[in-house]
Design a protein around this motif. Sequence first.
Motif, PDB file in Angstrom:
ATOM      1  N   THR A 148      -1.013   6.086  20.642  1.00  0.00           N
ATOM      2  CA  THR A 148      -2.451   6.157  20.671  1.00  0.00           C
ATOM      3  C   THR A 148      -3.001   4.562  20.632  1.00  0.00           C
ATOM      4  OG1 THR A 148      -2.382   8.166  19.499  1.00  0.00           O
ATOM      5  CG2 THR A 148      -4.645   6.855  19.410  1.00  0.00           C
ATOM      6  N   ARG A 149      -3.791   4.524  21.578  1.00  0.00           N
ATOM      7  CA  ARG A 149      -4.434   3.217  21.710  1.00  0.00           C
ATOM      8  C   ARG A 149      -6.076   3.548  21.953  1.00  0.00           C
ATOM      9  NH1 ARG A 149      -0.375   1.703  20.543  1.00  0.00           N
ATOM     10  NH2 ARG A 149       1.185   0.475  21.414  1.00  0.00           N
ATOM     11  N   THR A 178      -5.945  -2.909  23.896  1.00  0.00           N
ATOM     12  CA  THR A 178      -4.852  -4.029  23.422  1.00  0.00           C
ATOM     13  C   THR A 178      -3.676  -3.182  23.153  1.00  0.00           C
ATOM     14  OG1 THR A 178      -7.112  -4.979  22.559  1.00  0.00           O
ATOM     15  CG2 THR A 178      -4.845  -5.723  21.411  1.00  0.00           C
ATOM     16  N   ASP A 179      -2.566  -3.853  23.706  1.00  0.00           N
ATOM     17  CA  ASP A 179      -1.398  -3.281  23.303  1.00  0.00           C
ATOM     18  C   ASP A 179      -0.520  -4.531  22.317  1.00  0.00           C
ATOM     19  OD1 ASP A 179       1.640  -3.298  23.711  1.00  0.00           O
ATOM     20  OD2 ASP A 179       0.898  -1.628  24.999  1.00  0.00           O
ATOM     21  N   ARG A 180       0.165  -4.169  21.463  1.00  0.00           N
ATOM     22  CA  ARG A 180       0.644  -4.822  20.571  1.00  0.00           C
ATOM     23  C   ARG A 180       1.650  -5.884  21.116  1.00  0.00           C
ATOM     24  NH1 ARG A 180       1.988  -0.451  16.052  1.00  0.00           N
ATOM     25  NH2 ARG A 180      -0.126   0.140  15.554  1.00  0.00           N
ATOM     26  N   GLN A 181       2.330  -5.653  22.115  1.00  0.00           N
ATOM     27  CA  GLN A 181       3.311  -6.362  22.804  1.00  0.00           C
ATOM     28  C   GLN A 181       2.830  -7.167  24.076  1.00  0.00           C
ATOM     29  OE1 GLN A 181       6.471  -3.750  24.112  1.00  0.00           O
ATOM     30  NE2 GLN A 181       7.136  -3.465  22.013  1.00  0.00           N
ATOM     31  N   ASP A 182       1.990  -6.463  24.928  1.00  0.00           N
ATOM     32  CA  ASP A 182       1.513  -7.093  25.870  1.00  0.00           C
ATOM     33  C   ASP A 182       0.262  -7.869  25.772  1.00  0.00           C
ATOM     34  OD1 ASP A 182       3.826  -6.599  27.128  1.00  0.00           O
ATOM     35  OD2 ASP A 182       2.850  -4.735  28.035  1.00  0.00           O
ATOM     36  N   GLY A 183      -0.442  -7.718  24.838  1.00  0.00           N
ATOM     37  CA  GLY A 183      -1.853  -8.158  24.308  1.00  0.00           C
ATOM     38  C   GLY A 183      -2.886  -7.159  25.353  1.00  0.00           C
ATOM     39  N   GLU A 184      -3.682  -7.792  25.882  1.00  0.00           N
ATOM     40  CA  GLU A 184      -4.892  -7.001  26.362  1.00  0.00           C
ATOM     41  C   GLU A 184      -4.329  -6.618  27.936  1.00  0.00           C
ATOM     42  OE1 GLU A 184      -9.040  -8.397  27.623  1.00  0.00           O
ATOM     43  OE2 GLU A 184      -9.599  -7.578  25.743  1.00  0.00           O
ATOM     44  N   SER A 185      -4.788  -5.289  28.068  1.00  0.00           N
ATOM     45  CA  SER A 185      -4.216  -5.035  29.245  1.00  0.00           C
ATOM     46  C   SER A 185      -5.376  -3.779  30.077  1.00  0.00           C
ATOM     47  CB  SER A 185      -2.830  -3.946  29.178  1.00  0.00           C
ATOM     48  OG  SER A 185      -2.173  -4.741  28.653  1.00  0.00           O
ATOM     49  N   THR A 186      -5.376  -3.543  31.076  1.00  0.00           N
ATOM     50  CA  THR A 186      -6.163  -2.633  32.055  1.00  0.00           C
ATOM     51  C   THR A 186      -5.358  -1.530  32.526  1.00  0.00           C
ATOM     52  OG1 THR A 186      -6.068  -3.945  33.758  1.00  0.00           O
ATOM     53  CG2 THR A 186      -8.021  -4.495  31.966  1.00  0.00           C
TER      54      THR A 186
END
Length: 241
Positions: A148-149, A178-186
């Motif tokens: 879940t994000r 915001t992904d914990r590994q890749d940071g901010e993503s779209t």
Amino acid sequence: MDYQRSIPPAGKWPRLFWLRWVVLAIALGVGLGGGWLTGAGYREQPGALVLAAMTYGAFMALAVAGWDTLEHIHPVFGPWTATLTAVLTMAVGAAVGLPSPWPLPIAAAAAIGVVFTARRDRSRRLFSLNRPRERALHERRFAAEAVTRRAVVVAMSSTLEEIDHRGWTATALTLRYTDRQDGESTVRVRYEFPVHKPPHLGAKATLRHLADDPTDRRVHLDPPELPIDDTPEDTPPRGSR
């Protein structure tokens, strides 16, 4: 919730009840008899052609007379299997009625085709019967393991799909999370919604997907927040009662 009860049983190959065995026996007899009459030299007799047509009709009736586990009528074998079986039986009958063995290669080729098409029909049918079970198992796994994000709508397509019978349509949304590994993503996703509740830029959403299958994304937009001071015009002022 009892998830085990919500999982449909595995699909089973349709049973051959007694009536279908009778139809099968009649079709085989008609096919062998029609082939024998044709091979024995009765080509000018209209009865041979009638029997050939009856053979094809009998096998086609057998192909569409399946009975599945849900007690609905569905084809068990497709038209290619039925047609090749008719050719096989008539070729065998013609080989018996003819002194020449020329129908035997036709019978052998038809037999190979019957085995191939019957296996293909069986595979497709079992796959169709097992689709509800596989879908239910996938949904149970998704509910238990999905990541879940929290996301926000940063762009949306201006083109909408056609409105279906439910009054729903769909568009493409671009979400930023915001992904914990890749940071901010779209990510760009297809989003279905009722026409009276369209999405808007800046809407917050919940994005869920499986860790090993990010292509299956589920998006749920938060309900719009009403301003605290947004009171209807006909609301009486406080203290007037």
